[in-house]
Design a protein around this motif. Structure first.
Motif, mmCIF file in Angstrom:
data_model
loop_
_atom_site.group_PDB
_atom_site.id
_atom_site.type_symbol
_atom_site.label_atom_id
_atom_site.label_comp_id
_atom_site.label_asym_id
_atom_site.label_seq_id
_atom_site.Cartn_x
_atom_site.Cartn_y
_atom_site.Cartn_z
ATOM 1 N N ASP A 41 39.938 41.803 33.325
ATOM 2 C CA ASP A 41 41.264 42.116 33.985
ATOM 3 C C ASP A 41 41.322 41.008 35.249
ATOM 4 O OD1 ASP A 41 42.938 43.327 35.821
ATOM 5 O OD2 ASP A 41 42.055 44.925 36.252
ATOM 6 N N LEU A 42 42.514 40.268 35.124
ATOM 7 C CA LEU A 42 42.661 39.065 35.983
ATOM 8 C C LEU A 42 43.327 39.516 37.155
ATOM 9 C CD1 LEU A 42 43.468 36.231 33.296
ATOM 10 C CD2 LEU A 42 41.376 36.833 34.324
ATOM 11 N N LYS A 43 43.855 40.917 37.390
ATOM 12 C CA LYS A 43 44.821 41.138 38.413
ATOM 13 C C LYS A 43 43.810 41.983 39.382
ATOM 14 C CE LYS A 43 48.990 40.142 37.342
ATOM 15 N NZ LYS A 43 49.737 39.368 38.463
ATOM 16 N N THR A 44 42.520 41.989 39.237
ATOM 17 C CA THR A 44 41.699 43.073 40.277
ATOM 18 C C THR A 44 42.020 42.728 41.700
ATOM 19 O OG1 THR A 44 39.958 41.347 40.232
ATOM 20 C CG2 THR A 44 39.815 43.062 38.545
ATOM 21 N N SER A 45 42.434 41.512 42.315
ATOM 22 C CA SER A 45 42.733 41.190 43.557
ATOM 23 C C SER A 45 43.971 41.904 43.958
ATOM 24 C CB SER A 45 42.899 39.893 43.667
ATOM 25 O OG SER A 45 43.857 39.187 42.988
ATOM 26 N N ASP A 46 45.018 42.128 42.933
ATOM 27 C CA ASP A 46 46.283 42.872 43.419
ATOM 28 C C ASP A 46 45.890 44.347 43.485
ATOM 29 O OD1 ASP A 46 47.094 40.407 42.692
ATOM 30 O OD2 ASP A 46 48.236 41.012 40.869
ATOM 31 N N ASN A 47 45.226 45.042 42.734
ATOM 32 C CA ASN A 47 45.209 46.296 43.003
ATOM 33 C C ASN A 47 43.639 46.981 43.534
ATOM 34 O OD1 ASN A 47 43.897 46.339 40.780
ATOM 35 N ND2 ASN A 47 45.252 47.016 39.305
ATOM 36 N N ASP A 68 49.139 36.479 32.978
ATOM 37 C CA ASP A 68 48.268 35.982 34.136
ATOM 38 C C ASP A 68 47.503 37.533 34.223
ATOM 39 O OD1 ASP A 68 50.119 37.686 35.067
ATOM 40 O OD2 ASP A 68 50.354 36.564 37.005
ATOM 41 N N SER A 69 47.328 38.326 33.494
ATOM 42 C CA SER A 69 46.562 39.575 33.707
ATOM 43 C C SER A 69 45.513 39.747 32.739
ATOM 44 C CB SER A 69 47.638 40.820 33.509
ATOM 45 O OG SER A 69 48.177 40.691 32.155
ATOM 46 N N ASP A 93 39.030 47.098 39.069
ATOM 47 C CA ASP A 93 38.648 46.343 38.062
ATOM 48 C C ASP A 93 38.706 47.128 36.516
ATOM 49 O OD1 ASP A 93 37.448 44.635 36.121
ATOM 50 O OD2 ASP A 93 35.636 44.161 37.130
#
Length: 195
Positions: free
Chosen positions: A40-46, A21-22, A49
């Motif tokens: 990058d699919l995890k930009t909302s986590d950290n 999922d990343s 981008d």
């Protein structure tokens, strides 16, 4: 006799892959060029981008039976690369000529220094060629005839596959040494610039 020749059509295709999922990778294939968008699919986590695009151009060179009596062997990571001195000197002289035409005196000086190192090594084997092996050897692989042998696997290299890559932050080349049975016995990554 007329032979019906069909035109060669280069394959153009797009492929999308997800890595957990990343990461999402969209690859566009255009002949020997691959354009990859790594998202990058995890930009909302950290809140960072790390997405980027890579353009890769693939080429392949076969090794050669060196037809000369004066050879040099340069060894990196247990792999012996052999070149003809005459080919190395001709390549350096041609590059010096081009650098002079383009008014690049610093490049001319570096090339003369490189040529002198090869000449000294040819005379007495005492010259330190570590910097040449690290950088110039790979330029030689791209441009002049060579042979290569892996001392660890006891395999002769049949071809080198070269991937020239460019991203929005760096670029360089990756070299894959391949045997007759299409095994990759070594990989060398060389970053050529950082933006």
């Amino acid at each position: 006799m007329i032979i019906d020749k069909k035109p060669i059509v280069k394959e153009y295709r797009t492929e999308t892959k997800f890595f957990g999922d990343s990461l999402k990778v969209i690859s566009e294939y255009r002949g020997d060029t691959i354009i990859q968008e790594r998202i990058d699919l995890k930009t909302s986590d950290n809140n960072f981008d790390s997405s980027y695009t890579t353009i890769s151009v693939w080429s392949t060179r076969a090794t050669s039976r060196l037809d000369c009596s004066d050879k040099i062997t340069l060894t990196i990571d247990g792999i012996d690369f052999k070149f003809c001195y005459e080919d190395i000197f001709q390549k350096i002289d041609n590059t010096i000529k081009k650098a002079k035409e383009e008014d690049e005196p610093q490049k001319v000086n570096r090339l003369i220094e490189t040529k002198n190192k090869f000449l000294n090594y040819k005379r007495n084997d005492q010259e330190d060629l570590s910097r040449i092996k690290e950088f110039f050897l790979f330029e030689l692989l791209r441009e002049i005839d060579f042979s290569a042998y892996d001392n660890q696997t006891k395999a002769t290299v049949q071809k080198v596959r070269i991937v020239k890559y460019d991203t929005n932050f760096a670029g360089g080349r990756t070299y894959y040494l391949i045997t007759k049975t299409n095994d990759t016995i070594a990989r060398f990554d060389r970053t050529e610039y950082i933006r």
